[in-house]
Motif scaffolding. Structure first.
Motif, PDB file in Angstrom:
ATOM      1  N   ARG A  58       0.817  -1.223   0.000  1.00 27.82           N
ATOM      2  CA  ARG A  58       0.000   0.000   0.000  1.00 27.82           C
ATOM      3  C   ARG A  58       0.848   1.270   0.000  1.00 27.82           C
ATOM      4  NH1 ARG A  58      -5.426  -0.896   2.279  1.00 27.82           N
ATOM      5  NH2 ARG A  58      -5.816  -3.133   2.213  1.00 27.82           N
ATOM      6  N   CYS A  59       2.004   1.185   0.643  1.00 31.64           N
ATOM      7  CA  CYS A  59       2.906   2.320   0.750  1.00 31.64           C
ATOM      8  C   CYS A  59       2.183   3.505   1.405  1.00 31.64           C
ATOM      9  CB  CYS A  59       3.458   2.682  -0.625  1.00 31.64           C
ATOM     10  SG  CYS A  59       5.039   3.544  -0.561  1.00 31.64           S
ATOM     11  N   SER A  60       2.681   4.713   1.203  1.00 29.48           N
ATOM     12  CA  SER A  60       2.085   5.879   1.864  1.00 29.48           C
ATOM     13  C   SER A  60       0.711   6.227   1.302  1.00 29.48           C
ATOM     14  CB  SER A  60       3.012   7.088   1.720  1.00 29.48           C
ATOM     15  OG  SER A  60       3.268   7.351   0.347  1.00 29.48           O
ATOM     16  N   VAL A  61       0.377   5.687   0.125  1.00 27.31           N
ATOM     17  CA  VAL A  61      -0.935   5.952  -0.479  1.00 27.31           C
ATOM     18  C   VAL A  61      -2.040   5.334   0.375  1.00 27.31           C
ATOM     19  CG1 VAL A  61      -2.367   5.628  -2.549  1.00 27.31           C
ATOM     20  CG2 VAL A  61       0.094   6.072  -2.776  1.00 27.31           C
ATOM     21  N   GLY A  62      -1.742   4.155   0.967  1.00 30.56           N
ATOM     22  CA  GLY A  62      -2.671   3.540   1.905  1.00 30.56           C
ATOM     23  C   GLY A  62      -3.687   2.606   1.292  1.00 30.56           C
ATOM     24  N   THR A  63      -3.591   2.331  -0.009  1.00 28.21           N
ATOM     25  CA  THR A  63      -4.535   1.418  -0.665  1.00 28.21           C
ATOM     26  C   THR A  63      -3.747   0.423  -1.503  1.00 28.21           C
ATOM     27  OG1 THR A  63      -4.749   2.914  -2.563  1.00 28.21           O
ATOM     28  CG2 THR A  63      -6.359   3.158  -0.769  1.00 28.21           C
ATOM     29  N   PRO A  64      -4.335  -0.769  -1.808  1.00 23.87           N
ATOM     30  CA  PRO A  64      -3.645  -1.722  -2.692  1.00 23.87           C
ATOM     31  C   PRO A  64      -3.239  -1.048  -3.991  1.00 23.87           C
ATOM     32  CG  PRO A  64      -5.560  -2.754  -1.693  1.00 23.87           C
ATOM     33  CD  PRO A  64      -5.634  -1.300  -1.316  1.00 23.87           C
ATOM     34  N   GLY A  65      -2.059  -1.353  -4.452  1.00 28.16           N
ATOM     35  CA  GLY A  65      -1.532  -0.704  -5.657  1.00 28.16           C
ATOM     36  C   GLY A  65      -0.865   0.629  -5.368  1.00 28.16           C
ATOM     37  N   GLY A  66      -0.831   1.022  -4.099  1.00 28.21           N
ATOM     38  CA  GLY A  66      -0.267   2.324  -3.742  1.00 28.21           C
ATOM     39  C   GLY A  66       1.203   2.451  -4.089  1.00 28.21           C
ATOM     40  N   PHE A  67       1.962   1.356  -3.856  1.00 32.93           N
ATOM     41  CA  PHE A  67       3.392   1.416  -4.165  1.00 32.93           C
ATOM     42  C   PHE A  67       3.620   1.565  -5.663  1.00 32.93           C
ATOM     43  CE2 PHE A  67       7.261  -1.045  -5.360  1.00 32.93           C
ATOM     44  CZ  PHE A  67       8.186  -0.105  -4.949  1.00 32.93           C
ATOM     45  N   PHE A  68       2.867   0.796  -6.480  1.00 35.33           N
ATOM     46  CA  PHE A  68       3.023   0.929  -7.940  1.00 35.33           C
ATOM     47  C   PHE A  68       2.680   2.348  -8.393  1.00 35.33           C
ATOM     48  CE2 PHE A  68       2.404  -3.885  -8.546  1.00 35.33           C
ATOM     49  CZ  PHE A  68       3.772  -4.080  -8.694  1.00 35.33           C
ATOM     50  N   GLN A  69       1.709   2.960  -7.733  1.00 37.61           N
ATOM     51  CA  GLN A  69       1.370   4.347  -8.060  1.00 37.61           C
ATOM     52  C   GLN A  69       2.561   5.263  -7.807  1.00 37.61           C
ATOM     53  OE1 GLN A  69      -2.295   5.824  -6.258  1.00 37.61           O
ATOM     54  NE2 GLN A  69      -1.478   7.912  -6.260  1.00 37.61           N
ATOM     55  N   ARG A  70       3.232   5.040  -6.681  1.00 38.52           N
ATOM     56  CA  ARG A  70       4.407   5.855  -6.355  1.00 38.52           C
ATOM     57  C   ARG A  70       5.514   5.642  -7.390  1.00 38.52           C
ATOM     58  NH1 ARG A  70       5.698   7.296  -1.239  1.00 38.52           N
ATOM     59  NH2 ARG A  70       7.399   8.339  -2.330  1.00 38.52           N
ATOM     60  N   VAL A  71       5.693   4.381  -7.836  1.00 37.82           N
ATOM     61  CA  VAL A  71       6.739   4.081  -8.834  1.00 37.82           C
ATOM     62  C   VAL A  71       6.421   4.780 -10.143  1.00 37.82           C
ATOM     63  CG1 VAL A  71       7.828   2.237 -10.173  1.00 37.82           C
ATOM     64  CG2 VAL A  71       7.317   1.867  -7.751  1.00 37.82           C
ATOM     65  N   GLU A  72       5.170   4.732 -10.539  1.00 35.60           N
ATOM     66  CA  GLU A  72       4.763   5.346 -11.809  1.00 35.60           C
ATOM     67  C   GLU A  72       4.938   6.862 -11.762  1.00 35.60           C
ATOM     68  OE1 GLU A  72       1.317   4.305 -15.079  1.00 35.60           O
ATOM     69  OE2 GLU A  72       0.801   4.230 -12.949  1.00 35.60           O
ATOM     70  N   GLU A  73       4.674   7.443 -10.589  1.00 36.90           N
ATOM     71  CA  GLU A  73       4.814   8.896 -10.452  1.00 36.90           C
ATOM     72  C   GLU A  73       6.282   9.302 -10.350  1.00 36.90           C
ATOM     73  OE1 GLU A  73       2.585   9.561  -6.937  1.00 36.90           O
ATOM     74  OE2 GLU A  73       0.631   9.569  -7.936  1.00 36.90           O
ATOM     75  N   GLY A  74       7.094   8.373  -9.867  1.00 32.96           N
ATOM     76  CA  GLY A  74       8.525   8.647  -9.686  1.00 32.96           C
ATOM     77  C   GLY A  74       8.901   8.656  -8.218  1.00 32.96           C
ATOM     78  N   THR A  75       9.791   7.752  -7.823  1.00 32.44           N
ATOM     79  CA  THR A  75      10.249   7.684  -6.435  1.00 32.44           C
ATOM     80  C   THR A  75      11.717   7.295  -6.404  1.00 32.44           C
ATOM     81  OG1 THR A  75       9.748   6.772  -4.238  1.00 32.44           O
ATOM     82  CG2 THR A  75       9.603   5.242  -6.092  1.00 32.44           C
ATOM     83  N   TRP A  76      12.355   7.460  -5.253  1.00 29.59           N
ATOM     84  CA  TRP A  76      13.775   7.127  -5.113  1.00 29.59           C
ATOM     85  C   TRP A  76      14.010   5.652  -5.355  1.00 29.59           C
ATOM     86  CZ3 TRP A  76      13.242   9.068   0.523  1.00 29.59           C
ATOM     87  CH2 TRP A  76      13.150  10.459   0.559  1.00 29.59           C
ATOM     88  N   MET A  77      15.173   5.347  -5.886  1.00 23.46           N
ATOM     89  CA  MET A  77      15.544   3.944  -6.046  1.00 23.46           C
ATOM     90  C   MET A  77      15.723   3.266  -4.681  1.00 23.46           C
ATOM     91  SD  MET A  77      15.415   2.954  -9.097  1.00 23.46           S
ATOM     92  CE  MET A  77      15.150   3.739 -10.687  1.00 23.46           C
ATOM     93  N   GLY A  78      16.133   4.017  -3.680  1.00 25.99           N
ATOM     94  CA  GLY A  78      16.246   3.454  -2.337  1.00 25.99           C
ATOM     95  C   GLY A  78      14.909   2.954  -1.831  1.00 25.99           C
ATOM     96  N   HIS A  79      13.851   3.702  -2.114  1.00 25.68           N
ATOM     97  CA  HIS A  79      12.497   3.313  -1.730  1.00 25.68           C
ATOM     98  C   HIS A  79      12.087   2.021  -2.435  1.00 25.68           C
ATOM     99  CE1 HIS A  79       7.945   4.394  -1.832  1.00 25.68           C
ATOM    100  NE2 HIS A  79       8.215   3.594  -0.820  1.00 25.68           N
ATOM    101  N   ILE A  80      12.452   1.895  -3.694  1.00 32.10           N
ATOM    102  CA  ILE A  80      12.121   0.690  -4.462  1.00 32.10           C
ATOM    103  C   ILE A  80      12.890  -0.511  -3.916  1.00 32.10           C
ATOM    104  CG2 ILE A  80      12.381  -0.398  -6.733  1.00 32.10           C
ATOM    105  CD1 ILE A  80      11.742   2.480  -7.873  1.00 32.10           C
ATOM    106  N   ILE A  81      14.153  -0.306  -3.585  1.00 29.90           N
ATOM    107  CA  ILE A  81      14.965  -1.392  -3.027  1.00 29.90           C
ATOM    108  C   ILE A  81      14.361  -1.880  -1.713  1.00 29.90           C
ATOM    109  CG2 ILE A  81      17.216  -1.829  -1.926  1.00 29.90           C
ATOM    110  CD1 ILE A  81      18.410  -0.077  -4.240  1.00 29.90           C
TER     111      ILE A  81
END
Length: 879
Positions: A58-81
């Motif tokens: 969920r990541c900070s978005v708080g819903t399923p798919g939230g992390f993928f949303q963050r990746v699509e918008e752009g996030t640090w590689m550290g966060h992805i790791i």
């Protein structure tokens, strides 16, 4: 991408007080700072294809798919790791979900924090996640299967087994702390003198005679026969030439097994002729240490395991060896594969059931049945694949506790007392466990010390039984007993070691057997057992593991907290002396507010009925009261401090310096302990910072129920000296001069020392100072500036604690600070500490005070004591 460091938190820590098992990876991404995920062509699609399960993140978005949303918008590689490390652990059967990625304080450098179940797996996941991310960025193919299997194997090698794990889990649920004592199954429950130990399902209260009897099947069988317990007819032989006669005496069908075997090794059952008996005998010999082999009657029936704990039957299971049932179409191998598709089966102990593996023994058993792995067996036919019913080899278990006949229950409980085992597994062969053995013709086959719990904790069918609970009931029979000892944890920037020593001394005067840790060593009952900076979790565990200790005082410094967390989960009392700028710029801690958060971990671990003892004169320390879940007690050098008055109005506990007294207040009622001028540690009240340490110490003693009389006895006999407070205001009177040795090693400590030395008379005050390599330039500058205020003459030495800087750099930092205050201050540079001390002594004028600020106390102390000894013998030698 560069991994700078990987640390494993094992206790309460800076990142989370509740989540103890965290990997903290410092990751340098400076070369990729301008490369967020949405700037890499195809990155999002490749990540989604490799890890579809990340949709649940969920990541900070708080819903399923939230992390993928963050990746699509752009996030640090550290966060992805971070998320890759979590997901690959989940794929390997370890479902972990906590993670954080935060800036380290340097541009492009991050703290990547994520949970783990087994430390070796967490460390592996950290490295693998970086490689996977690099492959995703470059578009290279990456096969996850090797990593997943490696993590599974690491987990199975390092994790506690199901039996040990269940007991530890039950202990944790009751608030009983535990420590793993080796890499196998030896664990300590409770602390210090109140500890108990387990090794799998053998406890520190298990009779060694009982274990030896259970391992000697001949003696076990003899004792059971003498007690009129039904056991199979049998014989013990050691030589092959005795086999034929034994077979005739017992009669077919037979079981042949080693007398000292365990876990099913070397056992052959249902032997129908001498040729098979000969093969079985030779196999048993290979598994036998003593060479003694049991030949006994094979009893027809089902295999039952009865578990008796503290001489009470707590569970019973019907065990079946690994097998397949034919469908008339599939080969044996295909049937095995279908069985292994059961989601309850996993690798090793990761699931309720274990996958069936095909080894040479399996092939032999199949061959003996007249088949091969490629054979198709008839529909409904049951083909046994293993020679024992152990769950670890793919067997199954059905709980039958509720149908065991009372006569069999009574028999099992008798057996546990006959063999004298507090925990035992009794193997019975019978056609019907709900009927007495005397009626079914069944028999007791074996009594096992250290029986496995897995079949009872998670049977294939039937009701799971919490068989760990009666183990804990036996080890800790008193209601509410957690096996703890009092723990006083002490942190802060300055004063930790002296306060730790003083609390320990007072507790010792009360009669406790004290173990304590300090920055100069670990002491058990005043005996120095470890030297060096011992303020981390390993040293704390050293004390808590010691079976002679019934009171622990643990100094907790920032280094250990940031490296591995605390060495305990809960304490009874936590003292925070103060928070000032020190070690800033290290391990991602760049501000005094961040440092306060690190120190604040300690009071957050206090038990609900314990006390956090906080310095009301320090804003950062006082604010820690907001994050604790326990009682708060305050101390202050000002009895009129509004914070003290507010707590007193709430009938709280405080300690204050008032009218020349150290005083404890309950509400607004005062209990005067001693006049400050009568407390040796304060040098007649001149050392104000020592008064603060005394206030904190007497508060800790008070909330632990130590009487005022015992406190006074402790304060009167605690002398500032090389033996009781090494390196803390140690004053050495020579004939013509005085040497004061102190550990002041940061600006706040130097200011406190300055306030004290201002109270001392001297014709000349000479300071010997040194910079410290892991302090900021401005910190060493300030140390030089304060020294220029304090001393008439300054000697700069610099041969220790360089910590990444050169002597020249550190000397310049101090010299720059001195010149900022007084460009004309007399300053001499002598890099060697020994030579600097000797120079100061040789050139000392009558009535002078030499103040030695040393950060390596033992060396300086030894030299000063040597000089003092020489003077007492008539002459000083400077060789």
């Amino acid at each position: 991408m560069e991994i700078r460091s990987i640390n494993a938190m094992r206790g309460p820590n800076y990142w989370s007080v509740r989540r103890h098992k965290l990997i903290v990876m410092v990751l340098d991404l400076q070369e990729m700072e301008e490369l967020p995920s949405n700037k890499v062509d195809g990155f999002y699609d490749r990540l989604k294809a490799m890890f579809p399960g990340m949709y649940e993140h969920r990541c900070s978005v708080g819903t399923p798919g939230g992390f993928f949303q963050r990746v699509e918008e752009g996030t640090w590689m550290g966060h992805i790791i971070e998320h890759i490390a979590l997901e690959i652990q989940t794929l390997a059967g370890m479902d972990v979900g906590f993670g954080r990625t935060r800036g380290y304080g340097e541009e492009g450098v991050y703290n990547v924090v994520f949970a783990y179940m087994e430390e070796s797996v967490g460390r592996y996941a950290a490295k693998a996640s970086v490689k996977i991310c690099e492959a995703l960025i470059s578009g290279e193919d990456y096969d996850l299967s090797d990593d997943i299997q490696e993590m599974r194997e690491l987990r199975e090698a390092d994790r506690l087994g199901p039996s040990t794990g269940s007991i530890v889990q039950e202990a944790e649920a009751r608030g009983i702390p535990w420590i793993r004592l080796n890499k196998y199954s030896l664990c300590q429950l409770g602390y210090g003198a109140n500890q108990k130990r387990i090794q799998a399902t053998v406890t520190s209260e298990t009779s060694s005679i009982g274990v030896e009897l259970a391992c000697d099947k001949e003696d076990t069988k003899y004792l059971l026969e003498q007690a009129e317990i039904d056991v199979p007819r049998g014989d013990i032989i050691r030589r092959e030439r005795s086999l034929e006669e034994a077979c005739r005496y017992v009669g077919y069908p037979l079981v042949i097994k080693p007398i000292d075997g365990n876990h099913g090794r070397g056992i052959t059952v249902n032997i129908q002729n001498y040729d098979d008996a000969l093969i079985a005998f030779r196999q048993a010999k290979e598994s036998s240490k003593s060479g003694a082999i049991i030949v006994e009657k094979f009893i027809v029936g089902a295999d039952y395991r009865l578990l008796v704990i503290n001489h009470k039957l707590v569970a019973a299971a019907l065990r079946s060896p690994a097998h397949v049932i034919g469908d008339g179409k599939s080969t044996v191998q295909e049937l095995i594969d279908k069985v292994n598709e059961d989601p309850r089966r996993g690798y090793g102990h990761e699931n309720v059931l274990t996958q069936i593996s095909v080894n040479e023994l399996t092939k032999t058993i199949i061959k003996d049945a007249g088949y091969t792995l490629d054979s198709v067996i008839d529909e409904g036919e049951r083909l046994i694949l293993k020679d024992t019913a152990n769950l670890s080899t793919g067997g199954t278990a059905e709980d039958v506790t509720d149908i065991v006949h009372p006569a069999n229950v009574s028999m099992a409980e008798r057996i546990s007392k006959i063999i004298d085992l507090d925990i035992c597994g009794i193997d019975i062969m019978t056609t019907d466990i709900s009927q007495p053995l005397s009626e079914t013709g069944g028999a007791v086959l074996e009594v096992n010390a250290g029986p496995g719990f897995r079949m009872h904790l998670a049977p294939t069918t039937g009701l799971p039984r919490n068989v760990a609970a009666p183990v804990i009931d036996k080890l800790f029979p008193q209601k509410g007993d957690t096996g703890r000892i009092p723990i006083v944890a002490i942190t802060g920037t300055n004063g930790k070691t002296t306060t730790s020593r003083l609390v320990s001394h007072i507790a010792k005067m009360k009669g406790y057997r004290v173990g304590y840790t300090t920055s100069d060593g670990v002491y058990i009952q005043n005996r120095l057992l470890m030297t060096g900076d011992c303020t981390g979790p390993a040293s704390a565990e050293f004390v808590l593991k010691d079976p002679t200790v019934n009171f622990a005082v643990l100094e907790c410094a920032r280094g250990g907290l940031l490296r591995a967390g605390l060495g305990f989960k809960k304490c009874d009392v936590a003292i925070v002396t103060n928070v000032a700028a020190d070690h800033l710029g290290l391990k991602g801690i760049h501000t005094v507010e961040q440092l306060a958060k690190v120190k604040g971990v300690v009071p957050e671990t206090v038990l609900p009925d314990g006390y956090a003892i906080l310095n009301a004169d320090d804003d950062l320390v006082y604010d820690m009261r907001r994050s604790v879940n326990c009682n708060v007690a305050l101390f202050s050098m000002d009895e009129h401090n509004p914070r003290i008055k507010a707590l007193q109005r709430l009938h709280g506990i405080t300690a204050v310096y008032e009218n020349g007294y150290v005083t404890i207040c309950r509400g607004e009622w005062k209990m005067r302990i001693m006049r400050v001028e009568d407390i040796p540690l304060t040098y007649g009240g001149k050392a104000k910072f020592m008064i603060q340490n005394v206030l904190a110490a007497v508060l800790a003693a008070h909330v632990q129920g130590i009487s005022i009389e015992d406190m006074k006895a402790g304060l009167e006999t605690f002398i500032p000296s090389a033996s009781q407070t090494p390196g803390r205001l140690n004053l050495f009177e020579f004939n013509d001069f005085t040497i004061l040795l102190d550990y002041a090693h940061n600006p706040a400590g130097m200011r406190a020392l300055q306030n004290f030395t201002n109270e001392l008379e001297a014709t000349v005050k000479v300071g010997i100072i040194a910079g410290i390599g892991d302090r900021r330039v401005e910190d060493n500058n300030e140390m030089g500036s304060i020294a220029a205020e304090m001393f008439d003459e300054i000697i700069i030495r610099q041969d220790k604690r360089l910590r990444g800087k050169t002597e020249e750099e550190l000397i310049k930092m101090l010299d720059d600070g001195i010149k900022q205050h007084d460009p004309n201050k007399k300053t001499t540079i002598i890099p060697s500490e020994k030579e600097a001390i000797i120079y100061a002594v040789k050139n000392a004028v009558k009535g002078s005070l030499i103040i030695l600020c040393s950060d390596v106390i033992p060396d300086a102390l030894d030299l000063v004591k040597q000089l003092k000894e020489q003077e007492s013998q008539g002459s000083l030698s400077f060789s």
